[in-house]
Design a protein around this motif. Sequence first.
Motif, PDB file in Angstrom:
ATOM      1  N   PHE A 144     -10.664 -33.207 -42.074  1.00 19.44           N
ATOM      2  CA  PHE A 144     -10.627 -32.168 -41.189  1.00 19.44           C
ATOM      3  C   PHE A 144     -10.491 -31.106 -42.551  1.00 19.44           C
ATOM      4  O   PHE A 144     -10.148 -29.955 -42.417  1.00 19.44           O
ATOM      5  CB  PHE A 144      -9.529 -31.944 -40.712  1.00 19.44           C
ATOM      6  N   GLU A 150     -13.760 -22.827 -38.318  1.00 22.04           N
ATOM      7  CA  GLU A 150     -15.100 -23.236 -37.305  1.00 22.04           C
ATOM      8  C   GLU A 150     -14.510 -24.240 -37.001  1.00 22.04           C
ATOM      9  O   GLU A 150     -14.737 -24.104 -35.036  1.00 22.04           O
ATOM     10  CB  GLU A 150     -16.463 -22.863 -37.591  1.00 22.04           C
ATOM     11  N   LEU A 151     -13.161 -24.815 -36.792  1.00 19.41           N
ATOM     12  CA  LEU A 151     -12.918 -25.851 -35.926  1.00 19.41           C
ATOM     13  C   LEU A 151     -11.811 -24.954 -35.130  1.00 19.41           C
ATOM     14  O   LEU A 151     -11.421 -26.423 -34.458  1.00 19.41           O
ATOM     15  CB  LEU A 151     -12.493 -27.029 -37.216  1.00 19.41           C
ATOM     16  N   THR A 152     -10.875 -24.368 -35.528  1.00 21.79           N
ATOM     17  CA  THR A 152      -9.285 -23.147 -35.295  1.00 21.79           C
ATOM     18  C   THR A 152     -10.047 -22.531 -33.896  1.00 21.79           C
ATOM     19  O   THR A 152     -10.852 -21.377 -34.394  1.00 21.79           O
ATOM     20  CB  THR A 152      -8.715 -23.770 -35.505  1.00 21.79           C
ATOM     21  N   LEU A 207      -7.365 -26.891 -32.486  1.00 22.55           N
ATOM     22  CA  LEU A 207      -8.372 -27.185 -32.542  1.00 22.55           C
ATOM     23  C   LEU A 207      -9.399 -26.376 -31.274  1.00 22.55           C
ATOM     24  O   LEU A 207      -8.068 -25.570 -30.293  1.00 22.55           O
ATOM     25  CB  LEU A 207      -9.212 -28.683 -31.933  1.00 22.55           C
ATOM     26  N   LYS A 222     -15.443 -27.247 -31.013  1.00 22.61           N
ATOM     27  CA  LYS A 222     -15.902 -28.117 -31.658  1.00 22.61           C
ATOM     28  C   LYS A 222     -15.169 -28.805 -33.261  1.00 22.61           C
ATOM     29  O   LYS A 222     -15.547 -30.250 -33.135  1.00 22.61           O
ATOM     30  CB  LYS A 222     -16.667 -27.115 -33.168  1.00 22.61           C
ATOM     31  N   GLY A 223     -13.884 -28.764 -32.887  1.00 19.95           N
ATOM     32  CA  GLY A 223     -12.901 -29.042 -33.909  1.00 19.95           C
ATOM     33  C   GLY A 223     -12.792 -30.861 -32.990  1.00 19.95           C
ATOM     34  O   GLY A 223     -12.720 -31.421 -33.678  1.00 19.95           O
ATOM     35  N   LYS A 231     -15.300 -33.401 -33.176  1.00 22.52           N
ATOM     36  CA  LYS A 231     -15.249 -34.121 -34.674  1.00 22.52           C
ATOM     37  C   LYS A 231     -14.171 -35.645 -34.418  1.00 22.52           C
ATOM     38  O   LYS A 231     -14.220 -36.051 -35.386  1.00 22.52           O
ATOM     39  CB  LYS A 231     -14.984 -33.222 -35.962  1.00 22.52           C
ATOM     40  N   TRP A 232     -12.905 -34.345 -34.133  1.00 21.32           N
ATOM     41  CA  TRP A 232     -11.404 -35.701 -33.654  1.00 21.32           C
ATOM     42  C   TRP A 232     -12.226 -36.568 -32.633  1.00 21.32           C
ATOM     43  O   TRP A 232     -11.891 -38.566 -33.343  1.00 21.32           O
ATOM     44  CB  TRP A 232     -10.661 -35.427 -32.889  1.00 21.32           C
TER      45      TRP A 232
END
Length: 251
Positions: free
Chosen positions: A214, A224-226, A232, A235-236, A239-240
């Motif tokens: 991350f 953009e992920l938080t 998150l 989107k976050g 990714k996870w």
Amino acid sequence: MKKLFQVLFLIALSCSTLGQSLPLATEKLSKLYPTKKSVSLYHNDWTQKYYPKRIQEFKKEPLEFGEIVFIGNSITEGGKDWSVRFGIDHIRNRGIAGDVTDGVLKRLDEIIYFKPKAVFILIGINDLFSLHHNEDNRALKYDKVVPSPEYIGENILKIAKKIHRKSPVTKIYVRTLLPSRREYIKEDILTVNKIIKKNEAKGCYEVIDLYSQFVDAQGELPAELTKDGIHLNDKGYAKWINFEKPIIERL
């Protein structure tokens, strides 16, 4: 004939006591959960009220034997139904918003009793907020302040060791802390993550390095992920899940 009589007697005895065993089982189950007074001194004032409420939710929907359990704070709780997110059955959410490593240590009995197939641990960011309480503008009060990043790392080791000692069948994964967009905790996150990695063999766990997945070029959680520099967004979480799904599918 004597052996047949003994078998019939045992069957009758078990039938006569079956109804009595249920209250005992319920009583035993109740003891797996912290009482309303079992909050951590390191919980802030909001979490001291929320932690017991969340424990009651766990108590109403206890774990089942052999599941996968996610343990953590609001980042874990915010994932909600992890089974739906991963498309894999029997992943249970044991995240409590605001929780700290001491709070997790107080609530391991349920997890140990139900002997999960695997546990995934992500905890420590709220400990760092406690450590830096004067630098955070959330105006939250603490009875006591977490002493150091080293204390946090050692508590994470204690959590893993206790699970391994009392449930050796459980596979243990410890996730590194996610990066943050708050400058004052960035170095301490690195310190805690270094301790997590150093203690891997000692703690009988496997490290999942979420941080490296991350962190951006500035050493931060990408905007953009938080939602707020810590938690998150969808989107976050996506990714996870893409990163961890192969690990869970191998279990």
